[in-house]
Design a protein around this motif. Sequence first.
Motif, PDB file in Angstrom:
ATOM      1  N   ASP A  25       0.828  -1.192   0.000  1.00  0.00           N
ATOM      2  CA  ASP A  25       0.000   0.000   0.000  1.00  0.00           C
ATOM      3  C   ASP A  25       0.871   1.254   0.000  1.00  0.00           C
ATOM      4  O   ASP A  25       0.522   2.254  -0.598  1.00  0.00           O
ATOM      5  N   GLY A  26       2.023   1.188   0.660  1.00  0.00           N
ATOM      6  CA  GLY A  26       2.904   2.338   0.736  1.00  0.00           C
ATOM      7  C   GLY A  26       3.744   2.554  -0.503  1.00  0.00           C
ATOM      8  O   GLY A  26       4.410   3.579  -0.639  1.00  0.00           O
ATOM      9  N   ALA A  27       3.698   1.615  -1.414  1.00  0.00           N
ATOM     10  CA  ALA A  27       4.483   1.743  -2.641  1.00  0.00           C
ATOM     11  C   ALA A  27       3.824   2.782  -3.542  1.00  0.00           C
ATOM     12  O   ALA A  27       2.735   2.566  -4.057  1.00  0.00           O
ATOM     13  N   ASP A  28       4.451   3.901  -3.675  1.00  0.00           N
ATOM     14  CA  ASP A  28       3.906   4.984  -4.486  1.00  0.00           C
ATOM     15  C   ASP A  28       4.437   4.843  -5.910  1.00  0.00           C
ATOM     16  O   ASP A  28       5.264   5.617  -6.373  1.00  0.00           O
ATOM     17  N   TRP A  29       3.975   3.809  -6.585  1.00  0.00           N
ATOM     18  CA  TRP A  29       4.487   3.454  -7.896  1.00  0.00           C
ATOM     19  C   TRP A  29       3.462   3.742  -8.959  1.00  0.00           C
ATOM     20  O   TRP A  29       2.272   3.637  -8.757  1.00  0.00           O
ATOM     21  N   ASP A  30       3.987   4.051 -10.120  1.00  0.00           N
ATOM     22  CA  ASP A  30       3.188   4.051 -11.330  1.00  0.00           C
ATOM     23  C   ASP A  30       3.479   2.703 -11.982  1.00  0.00           C
ATOM     24  O   ASP A  30       4.458   2.567 -12.708  1.00  0.00           O
ATOM     25  N   LEU A  31       2.695   1.710 -11.686  1.00  0.00           N
ATOM     26  CA  LEU A  31       3.001   0.362 -12.160  1.00  0.00           C
ATOM     27  C   LEU A  31       2.769   0.232 -13.660  1.00  0.00           C
ATOM     28  O   LEU A  31       1.710   0.584 -14.159  1.00  0.00           O
ATOM     29  N   THR A  32       3.782  -0.266 -14.326  1.00  0.00           N
ATOM     30  CA  THR A  32       3.622  -0.553 -15.743  1.00  0.00           C
ATOM     31  C   THR A  32       3.503  -2.052 -15.975  1.00  0.00           C
ATOM     32  O   THR A  32       2.951  -2.476 -16.961  1.00  0.00           O
ATOM     33  N   THR A  33       4.029  -2.817 -15.037  1.00  0.00           N
ATOM     34  CA  THR A  33       3.965  -4.275 -15.152  1.00  0.00           C
ATOM     35  C   THR A  33       3.521  -4.868 -13.825  1.00  0.00           C
ATOM     36  O   THR A  33       4.090  -4.549 -12.787  1.00  0.00           O
ATOM     37  N   HIS A  34       2.509  -5.677 -13.874  1.00  0.00           N
ATOM     38  CA  HIS A  34       2.066  -6.414 -12.689  1.00  0.00           C
ATOM     39  C   HIS A  34       1.547  -7.762 -13.161  1.00  0.00           C
ATOM     40  O   HIS A  34       0.656  -7.835 -13.997  1.00  0.00           O
ATOM     41  N   ARG A  35       2.200  -8.804 -12.668  1.00  0.00           N
ATOM     42  CA  ARG A  35       1.837 -10.158 -13.105  1.00  0.00           C
ATOM     43  C   ARG A  35       1.735 -11.080 -11.912  1.00  0.00           C
ATOM     44  O   ARG A  35       2.618 -11.104 -11.060  1.00  0.00           O
ATOM     45  N   LEU A  36       0.666 -11.827 -11.861  1.00  0.00           N
ATOM     46  CA  LEU A  36       0.521 -12.896 -10.887  1.00  0.00           C
ATOM     47  C   LEU A  36       1.078 -14.147 -11.545  1.00  0.00           C
ATOM     48  O   LEU A  36       0.550 -14.627 -12.545  1.00  0.00           O
TER      49      LEU A  36
END
Length: 92
Positions: A63-74
């Motif tokens: 939750d604290g990760a202030d990221w602009d995620l471009t890749t997220h894979r399960l």
Amino acid sequence: MRNGPTHAGTAGGRRPDERGRETEAGIAAALANGDADGFFPAMDVDRARELKGSGRSPWQLLDGADWDLTTHRLLYAETVDSVSCFVATWSP
């Protein structure tokens, strides 16, 4: 990552707990969708403790990760010996 609820299966004589399945589904969906702001900060501490979900605090670090995620894979979401296991990658 960390383990999810331990009450999702029947190994070791445990009875399945529907709350474990719901929590497992929420974790998997959040990891797959890169949802750091929704599911993880809302995790119920009492429910996590009752379901023996280890690592609630590390989940909340997402939750604290202030990221602009471009890749997220399960990459992996399975229940092994009644313990939910997850592997995911997130990158900015």
